[in-house]
Scaffold this motif. Structure first.
Motif, PDB file in Angstrom:
ATOM      1  N   VAL A  48       0.842  -1.203   0.000  1.00 23.23           N
ATOM      2  CA  VAL A  48       0.000   0.000   0.000  1.00 23.23           C
ATOM      3  C   VAL A  48       0.872   1.245   0.000  1.00 23.23           C
ATOM      4  O   VAL A  48       0.617   2.192  -0.759  1.00 23.23           O
ATOM      5  N   ASP A  49       1.907   1.262   0.822  1.00 21.49           N
ATOM      6  CA  ASP A  49       2.809   2.412   0.862  1.00 21.49           C
ATOM      7  C   ASP A  49       3.480   2.639  -0.490  1.00 21.49           C
ATOM      8  O   ASP A  49       3.608   3.777  -0.942  1.00 21.49           O
ATOM      9  N   GLY A  53       2.826   5.938  -3.254  1.00 19.70           N
ATOM     10  CA  GLY A  53       3.877   6.729  -3.879  1.00 19.70           C
ATOM     11  C   GLY A  53       3.780   6.758  -5.384  1.00 19.70           C
ATOM     12  O   GLY A  53       4.268   7.684  -6.033  1.00 19.70           O
ATOM     13  N   ALA A  54       3.142   5.756  -5.967  1.00 23.78           N
ATOM     14  CA  ALA A  54       3.033   5.671  -7.417  1.00 23.78           C
ATOM     15  C   ALA A  54       1.845   6.448  -7.975  1.00 23.78           C
ATOM     16  O   ALA A  54       1.792   6.722  -9.165  1.00 23.78           O
ATOM     17  N   ASN A  57      -0.181  13.006  -7.442  1.00 17.31           N
ATOM     18  CA  ASN A  57      -0.733  13.882  -6.420  1.00 17.31           C
ATOM     19  C   ASN A  57      -2.047  14.502  -6.878  1.00 17.31           C
ATOM     20  O   ASN A  57      -2.948  14.712  -6.078  1.00 17.31           O
ATOM     21  N   GLY A  58      -2.176  14.769  -8.159  1.00 13.05           N
ATOM     22  CA  GLY A  58      -3.415  15.349  -8.664  1.00 13.05           C
ATOM     23  C   GLY A  58      -4.582  14.390  -8.558  1.00 13.05           C
ATOM     24  O   GLY A  58      -5.709  14.801  -8.298  1.00 13.05           O
ATOM     25  N   TYR A  59      -4.313  13.121  -8.727  1.00 11.67           N
ATOM     26  CA  TYR A  59      -5.380  12.121  -8.659  1.00 11.67           C
ATOM     27  C   TYR A  59      -5.917  11.983  -7.247  1.00 11.67           C
ATOM     28  O   TYR A  59      -7.115  11.882  -7.031  1.00 11.67           O
ATOM     29  N   VAL A  60      -5.046  11.980  -6.264  1.00  6.00           N
ATOM     30  CA  VAL A  60      -5.484  11.798  -4.886  1.00  6.00           C
ATOM     31  C   VAL A  60      -5.790  13.129  -4.199  1.00  6.00           C
ATOM     32  O   VAL A  60      -6.191  13.155  -3.049  1.00  6.00           O
TER      33      VAL A  60
END
Length: 72
Positions: A48-49, A53-54, A57-60
């Motif tokens: 999960v970690d 990271g993959a 940032n825009g998606y989440v």
């Protein structure tokens, strides 16, 4: 705004069956089954970690802050 996801609650019989399967897979050793399950949880948490990271940032939308590589 979407509703918060509800945690999955398996039926009691499902948990009993899953526990029996885990113990059976470890040759009837309950302590061994607990150790194996703890290892599996640790592996899944690391996955999960890595996946967090993959994801861009825009998606989440900034929900997860990726650790930055700092050169100190």
């Amino acid at each position: 705004m979407p509703a918060a996801p509800q945690p999955f609650a398996p039926a009691k019989g499902d948990l009993e069956f899953a526990a029996d399967q885990a113990i059976e897979a470890c040759g009837g050793d309950a302590r061994g089954a607990v150790k194996a399950l703890l290892i599996a949880v640790d592996f899944l948490e690391s996955e999960v970690d890595e996946l967090k990271g993959a994801v861009s940032n825009g998606y989440v939308r900034g929900r997860y802050v990726a650790p930055r590589d700092r050169k100190e």
